[in-house]
Design an enzyme around this catalytic site. Sequence first.
Site, short mmCIF file in Angstrom:
data_model
loop_
_atom_site.label_atom_id
_atom_site.label_comp_id
_atom_site.label_asym_id
_atom_site.label_seq_id
_atom_site.Cartn_x
_atom_site.Cartn_y
_atom_site.Cartn_z
N HIS A 1 0.83 -1.20 0.00
CA HIS A 1 0.00 0.00 0.00
C HIS A 1 0.86 1.26 0.00
CE1 HIS A 1 -3.91 -2.08 1.46
NE2 HIS A 1 -3.93 -1.88 0.17
N GLU B 1 1.58 -12.02 -22.17
CA GLU B 1 2.19 -11.99 -20.85
C GLU B 1 3.04 -13.23 -20.57
OE1 GLU B 1 -0.90 -10.14 -17.90
OE2 GLU B 1 -1.99 -11.29 -19.41
N ASP C 1 4.13 -9.35 -16.05
CA ASP C 1 4.04 -10.80 -16.08
C ASP C 1 4.97 -11.42 -17.10
OD1 ASP C 1 2.33 -11.92 -14.09
OD2 ASP C 1 0.61 -10.98 -15.05
N CYS D 1 1.35 -2.20 -21.89
CA CYS D 1 0.56 -1.70 -20.75
C CYS D 1 1.16 -2.08 -19.41
CB CYS D 1 -0.89 -2.18 -20.84
SG CYS D 1 -1.08 -3.96 -20.71
#
Length: 558
Positions: free
Chosen positions: A184, A411, A435, A482
Amino acid sequence: MPELRGVGIGLGVAQGPVARMSEPLPAPSDAPSEKTADEETARVREAVSAVARELEERGAKAGGAARDVLEAQAMMAEDPTLESEVDTRIGQGKTGEWAVYDAFASFRDQLTAMGGYLGERAADLDDVAQRVIAHLRGVPAPGVPDPGHPFVLVAKDLAPADTALLDLDKVLALITTDGGPTSHTAILAREKSIVAIVGVAAAAALAEGEPVIVDAAKGVVTTAPTADELEQAQNRADARRDAASAPLTPGALGDGTPIPLLANLGKPGGAAEAVELGAEGVGLFRTEFLFLSSTNAPTVEQQREAYTELLDAFPGKKVVVRALDAGADKPLAFLNDAHEENPALGLRGLRALRASEDILREQLTALQQADAATQADLWVMAPMVATVEETRYFTDLCRDYGIKTAGVMVEVPSSALLADRVLAIADFASIGTNDLTQYTLAADRLLGSVASFQDPWHPAVLRLIREVGDAGRTNGKPVGICGEAAADPLLAVVLVGLGANSLSMAPTALADVRASLLDYTLDDARVIAEAALTADDAAGARSAALEAAATRKKETQP
């Protein structure tokens, strides 16, 4: 050591004196309680409630992703299972402080053992426990220091409640010894554009007041910097600030070759900021937010409403929506609740959707309905496509539902190596570099012990990207990026040189990449990419690209 390394969050650079986060509260004593069990239980209930309300108030004040994070923490504080565990310990004669400390620690250890996304939540649980114990003791919870001047904050990890409300006029940069790119701390640092480097284990030795340079783009903390290093860092910071305030223009290379710069979004609510920061559309819309917060799959109506909100924000613009990508670090009980020893190689992405095809069909129905009601240019892609057969299955299904533009995410190495055949079927490909790097280097991208392998600059990854770029040119199909790699200004140039037609990233990275692309022509980008491909490792590829970029700049200067 003059340089300390970690995982950079964002692309900025900052300098200043170190200020260390206050140490956690000492562990409570295991001595028996002098109060009755009912008295201790009442004390804990009141403390937990007070902490939960404070977290919610901080979230409401911070807004955005911080609000979601802090509301999740508040729910964590009042979790019934945790409450039961605390009550059990109080019933054994323990104090409220010890019961909270021990029960929360037990849950933290369970999350840590799970690893991945859930493992990253362990630090959040620690923060809740600290706040509850501080309330029980009647003392302030550990928090951000205030030395009276701007500073570089150094902490083991930073609690969401502290990150959300950092005073950015005082906190120049953030360094944590723990945490990873999905913590976080990292998520909120990205949202607030804080210069940050996480997972810098050696930062534990940094002294209070010690001057440092924090270079998030390189993931490097420079200690005892020279005057020249400080000046160079300041020049970079100034140039980045100037680029961010420059008039917004479409993404393009210096020779005018258009390279659309798109936004990665996780919720429709982020669309307005993305447009404000210059996004020309959306290159990756993650639909997981609709599913992760629910014990059941959302209805077609609920999905259509969210997709319509997103598409309405980009009339006439390309919006690429990824079908639900669940599994691995994003488990969903209603999609796949079977235990898997290695979920990253298990039933995830399109594989999971095929196993529960009704969920995929409902999602495509909702997307088609939203598309019909709006003016955006909707593209839909499948996650984790590994074979030509999977490509054909997904594109055929999209056609059945009236989806005009259907593509795949590349990926895994198999789809990159078969890209010529994949793109003979799919309308486009989008490369997820996070990935793709993980699977190419066999290094879990959420595992700190192999973080050094998780570098998209590695020539093996770049070669696979080139395969997809070549296949795109051969088939006349667009190829986008992306993953996080697109947000690296120099690597963005390399990716274009390898055949990428568009780049999608966190909106806060758009200004840096836009400025970087303008420094090079398409021929420059191809030369720089070829230089990177000649290296043996990621560090060598980055160095070779830097050298080639400097040479091309020098040759084009008057």
